[in-house]
Each structure stands twice: as structure tokens, then as C-alpha cells.
Design a protein around this motif. Structure first.
Motif, PDB file in Angstrom:
ATOM      1  N   UNK A  89     -15.849 -39.197  -3.610  1.00  0.00           N
ATOM      2  CA  UNK A  89     -16.944 -38.354  -3.144  1.00  0.00           C
ATOM      3  C   UNK A  89     -18.222 -39.184  -2.991  1.00  0.00           C
ATOM      4  N   UNK A  90     -18.886 -39.035  -1.857  1.00  0.00           N
ATOM      5  CA  UNK A  90     -20.164 -39.688  -1.605  1.00  0.00           C
ATOM      6  C   UNK A  90     -21.309 -38.713  -1.929  1.00  0.00           C
ATOM      7  N   UNK A  91     -22.493 -39.280  -2.173  1.00  0.00           N
ATOM      8  CA  UNK A  91     -23.701 -38.484  -2.386  1.00  0.00           C
ATOM      9  C   UNK A  91     -24.667 -38.772  -1.241  1.00  0.00           C
ATOM     10  N   UNK A  92     -25.099 -37.729  -0.555  1.00  0.00           N
ATOM     11  CA  UNK A  92     -26.046 -37.870   0.544  1.00  0.00           C
ATOM     12  C   UNK A  92     -27.356 -37.178   0.165  1.00  0.00           C
ATOM     13  N   UNK A  93     -28.399 -37.975  -0.072  1.00  0.00           N
ATOM     14  CA  UNK A  93     -29.738 -37.445  -0.363  1.00  0.00           C
ATOM     15  C   UNK A  93     -30.546 -37.563   0.921  1.00  0.00           C
ATOM     16  N   UNK A  94     -31.037 -36.460   1.419  1.00  0.00           N
ATOM     17  CA  UNK A  94     -31.594 -36.454   2.767  1.00  0.00           C
ATOM     18  C   UNK A  94     -33.003 -35.871   2.811  1.00  0.00           C
ATOM     19  N   UNK A  95     -33.721 -36.254   3.873  1.00  0.00           N
ATOM     20  CA  UNK A  95     -34.925 -35.527   4.271  1.00  0.00           C
ATOM     21  C   UNK A  95     -34.663 -34.934   5.648  1.00  0.00           C
ATOM     22  N   UNK A  96     -35.216 -33.749   5.884  1.00  0.00           N
ATOM     23  CA  UNK A  96     -35.060 -33.091   7.176  1.00  0.00           C
ATOM     24  C   UNK A  96     -36.409 -33.057   7.886  1.00  0.00           C
ATOM     25  N   UNK A  97     -36.508 -32.298   8.952  1.00  0.00           N
ATOM     26  CA  UNK A  97     -37.732 -32.300   9.764  1.00  0.00           C
ATOM     27  C   UNK A  97     -38.935 -31.702   9.039  1.00  0.00           C
ATOM     28  N   UNK A 123     -28.821 -42.597   1.533  1.00  0.00           N
ATOM     29  CA  UNK A 123     -30.075 -41.913   1.835  1.00  0.00           C
ATOM     30  C   UNK A 123     -30.173 -41.677   3.337  1.00  0.00           C
ATOM     31  N   UNK A 124     -30.635 -40.479   3.713  1.00  0.00           N
ATOM     32  CA  UNK A 124     -30.813 -40.161   5.133  1.00  0.00           C
ATOM     33  C   UNK A 124     -32.288 -39.865   5.387  1.00  0.00           C
ATOM     34  N   UNK A 125     -32.913 -40.676   6.259  1.00  0.00           N
ATOM     35  CA  UNK A 125     -34.339 -40.558   6.540  1.00  0.00           C
ATOM     36  C   UNK A 125     -34.565 -40.517   8.049  1.00  0.00           C
ATOM     37  N   UNK A 167     -18.504 -34.726   0.356  1.00  0.00           N
ATOM     38  CA  UNK A 167     -19.880 -35.160   0.137  1.00  0.00           C
ATOM     39  C   UNK A 167     -20.640 -34.153  -0.729  1.00  0.00           C
ATOM     40  N   UNK A 168     -21.376 -34.690  -1.688  1.00  0.00           N
ATOM     41  CA  UNK A 168     -22.381 -33.917  -2.416  1.00  0.00           C
ATOM     42  C   UNK A 168     -23.697 -34.135  -1.682  1.00  0.00           C
ATOM     43  N   UNK A 169     -24.175 -33.106  -0.978  1.00  0.00           N
ATOM     44  CA  UNK A 169     -25.442 -33.221  -0.255  1.00  0.00           C
ATOM     45  C   UNK A 169     -26.574 -32.708  -1.150  1.00  0.00           C
ATOM     46  N   UNK A 170     -27.711 -33.424  -1.134  1.00  0.00           N
ATOM     47  CA  UNK A 170     -28.838 -33.078  -1.995  1.00  0.00           C
ATOM     48  C   UNK A 170     -30.120 -33.138  -1.174  1.00  0.00           C
TER      49      UNK A 170
END
Length: 420
Positions: free
Chosen positions: A1-9, A48-50, A76-79
Motif C-alpha cells: 500500500x502506498x500513501x498519497x499526501x496531496x494538495x488540491x486547488x 506527495x502530490x503538489x 492507496x491511503x490518500x490523505x
């Protein structure tokens, strides 16, 4: 399992603080939102998603993969990168499910097949798609939507993290002529910190955490809850009232209440800062002061994304972007927003909004000497603190200069018309 820590608009709602930082780099309590998330996340690979223009800069700043679609190969664990974790927490990893706060995703487990089904390279569209198609549960978790949210929650975060860190006692140099008013159990002074004579630390209403390398100079008062970050200096006679997170590597004097100083910023002299967030490498000239309460005690409104926004708060000070400087005697109105790399000089009644990169001189908005001059000033300022302005950081700043150009020109043109 991957961890995706993101920022959105919704990063745009946190400007100017988020112009050259991802939202999860903003601070509240002892440290950044990202550090809080990592502290409770499973020990899986983190991605990280930016936004695009921060990708290269974040690749330099963080020891994680950035905007890497490798997560498509696994569950994926999305945060949400705006999730302020204010409690001891264990993730529920047992089922595919989204956990929401007022309809917005906080975190969730998304199976590989649904990742591939709904992902199209756009984080906002992906979040919208899974929100409408996966099982969900509403929670009371805190999502940071606006800059004033960070100030609102700061005192409680300091109290929570003081208990979580479980560090108490006087390990550093503490003058016999300094005083703790309240319980010593609610005070921590790190081993390399130094408390000078005639300092008062008041822990009667909340804990005080003084980190490594801090110097608290004579005749200062520190009132809890407060966090003083690494290598910060509290200048002689300072009044650090409740609810402050300062540092690391700041120099602060005068009176400060319920505020966050991100890092490497100076308020060396007298003046009041309250209910404010001060960005990185900001310098506030002597007697710079902000109002944080209206005379009629009504809610404070803040100018954000081109419109006035009711904060729902009685007390709101200033939000000052990275690398901004103020002159001596600058007086900020209640709920003021100052962009990045501004140069503000004192005037009678200042406006409540300053676009990024403007100079404000003699009551007029001016273009100054351009972005290259601002970058050179930033290099000098950073070198004084043994920091280097990264090439990737320069490119991000230039991108923000482009993004804010239309707004900046509009304010400058209005100033010109008013003086004709």
C-alpha cells in the motif's frame, strides 16, 4: 500500500502563505501539517502530490517522491494535506472507505482497481469522482481551509503536542533570577536553551515549550500555551502572550499574541502583532503593529481571491507572505493580507490588501524594481541565516510573479489615477 499526501486547488484559499509552499508545509502548534501527518501514518512509501510549479522545488525540499504516478500500481491511503491532526490517531486500513469533514475528503483507502478507474492525472477530478462513488463516513476532523483557521487552532495544538511530546523539566541553562509562575510540569526548556535573568515563564493557563538553542533575554515574559522554536531569540523586554508558535530561527521582540511565525523571520523591535501568520524571511521594522479587533466588535473580513470573505472570527490580524519587509512605524489594519516579496512603508491608513511584489510608498502602490531585484534581496537575506535561495525556489517565485501580474498592475494603475 502506498500513501498519497496531496494538495488540491484549494491551496489558493491559503494564499499568500501558500504561494511558494505546499499547503502541508504550513505550521500550527509545534511543526508543519506534514510532520503531524507523517508522525501517525503507517510506515509505507509516501508520495506527495503538489501543483505543477512547486514540483521541482518540493523534490529538493522533501525526501519523498513528488507527483509520481507509481501509486497507480497499488492500493492507496490518500490523505488531505490540509488535515490538522489534533488527536492521537490510528488509521482504519481494513476497508475501502472515505472519511469526510463537512463533505470534504480527510483520508481514505482506495483500492488499486478504483485508483486506475478514476485517476486521470487531475487531483481535483479524481477526488470528485471517488467522493461520488465510494463508501464514506462523516467525521469531526479538522481541515484547514483559510489562513485564520491555523491561528484559531494554534493554542489547542500547542497543548496537545506538549502532552504528546511528553518532555518536561528544565534541562537547559535557567538563571536563578528567572521565574516560573505556575506548574513547572507544564514547562520544558531544552538542553541547549538559555533563560536569562529576570525572565518570567507563566504556565498557569497553558504549557510553554522552549526548544533547542533558544535564548530568552532579560525582562521577557512568556505566557502559555506557547512554543518557542529552535534557535529563536526572544529579545529583551518582549511580551510573548498566549497562543504563539515562534520559529525556528526567528528573532522576536515587542508584544505578540496568538500568532505563528513560520521561520527565519524578524520582529526585533517593539510593536504589536496579534492573531497573525508571519511567513518566512519576513522583516518587520521597528514599531510595526497590526490591529486584530474592530472597534464595533463585528466579525473581521479578509480580502481573498478577489473578494471580501467573512472569517466568522472576532479577532483576525495580518497574513504576511514570505520575504516581505515593512518600514518603521507600519500600522496594519484589522484583517490585512500582504503578498510575498512586498516592501511596505508607513502611511496614515494602510489598505487591507497588498498584491505580491508591490512596493507601497507615500500611500501609493508601485512596481518597485522588479522580480530580479526581489530575488537578489532574498539571496542576501537568506545568506545572513546560512540559507541558500535554490534555483527551483527562484523558478517558483518567478511563476508567482506571473500569476499575480494582472492583479498587481491593476492596483498600481489605480494608484496612478488617484494621484493625477
Amino acid at each position: 500500500m502506498k500513501i498519497l499526501i496531496y494538495e488540491d486547488s484549494k491551496w489558493k484559499n491559503l494564499t499568500p502563505l501558500s504561494y511558494i509552499k505546499p499547503v502541508f508545509e504550513l505550521r500550527c502548534g509545534f511543526n508543519s501539517i506534514l510532520e503531524k501527518i507523517i508522525s501517525v501514518a503507517p510506515e509505507n512509501e509516501v508520495i506527495l502530490w503538489v501543483r505543477d510549479y512547486l514540483k521541482d522545488l518540493c523534490s529538493k525540499k522533501f525526501n519523498y517522491k513528488i507527483n509520481d504516478e507509481e501509486f497507480l500500481k497499488d492500493d492507496v491511503l490518500i490523505i488531505n494535506g490540509r488535515w490538522l491532526i489534533d488527536r492521537n490517531f490510528i488509521f482504519n486500513l481494513n476497508e475501502e472507505k472515505l472519511y469526510l469533514s463537512k463533505g470534504e475528503i480527510v483520508y481514505g483507502i482506495v483500492k488499486k482497481e478504483n485508483i486506475n478507474k478514476y485517476w486521470n492525472g487531475n487531483i481535483d477530478e479524481f477526488l470528485k469522482n471517488i467522493s461520488g462513488n465510494l463508501k464514506s463516513e462523516e467525521t469531526d476532523f479538522i481541515i484547514i481551509n483559510y489562513p485564520w483557521n491555523l491561528i484559531h487552532h494554534n493554542s489547542n495544538m500547542i497543548k496537545f503536542e506538549f502532552e504528546k511530546m511528553n518532555k518536561k523539566g528544565i534541562l537547559g541553562k535557567f538563571s536563578e533570577k528567572a521565574t516560573i509562575y505556575g506548574s513547572e510540569k507544564d514547562v520544558y526548556v531544552a538542553k541547549t536553551a538559555e533563560i536569562y535573568p529576570f525572565v518570567v515563564i507563566d504556565s498557569s493557563d497553558g504549557p510553554v515549550y522552549i526548544d533547542e538553542g533558544v535564548k530568552i533575554f532579560p525582562f521577557s515574559v512568556i505566557i502559555g500555551p506557547s512554543y518557542i522554536g529552535e534557535k529563536t531569540q526572544i529579545m529583551p523586554g518582549a511580551k510573548i502572550r498566549e497562543g504563539n508558535s515562534i520559529g525556528p530561527v526567528c528573532r522576536v521582540g515587542g508584544e505578540v499574541e496568538e500568532s505563528i511565525f513560520h521561520s527565519y523571520s524578524n520582529k526585533y523591535h517593539d510593536g504589536f502583532i496579534g492573531h497573525s501568520y508571519i511567513g518566512e524571511f519576513v522583516n518587520l521594522g521597528a514599531l510595526t503593529t497590526n490591529s486584530d479587533l474592530k472597534n464595533d466588535y463585528s466579525n473581521v473580513s479578509v480580502y481573498l481571491n478577489g473578494k471580501s470573505t467573512d472569517t466568522g472570527e472576532l479577532k483576525v490580524g495580518s497574513f504576511i507572505g514570505d520575504h516581505t519587509k515593512t518600514s518603521i512605524g507600519t500600522l496594519f489594519n484589522t484583517g490585512t493580507v500582504v503578498g510575498i516579496m512586498c516592501n511596505i512603508t508607513a502611511d496614515n491608513i494602510l489598505p487591507k490588501y497588498f498584491p505580491s511584489f508591490v512596493w507601497f510608498v507615500n500611500g501609493k502602490f508601485m512596481k518597485g524594481y522588479g522580480v530580479e531585484y526581489s530575488l537578489q534581496t532574498a539571496r542576501i537575506s537568506m545568506e545572513r541565516r546560512n540559507r541558500i535561495l535554490l534555483k527551483e525556489e527562484e523558478e517558483a517565485i518567478k511563476k508567482v510573479y506571473e500569476l499575480t501580474e494582472s492583479e498587481r498592475k491593476s492596483y498600481i494603475e489605480k494608484s496612478r489615477k488617484m494621484t493625477k
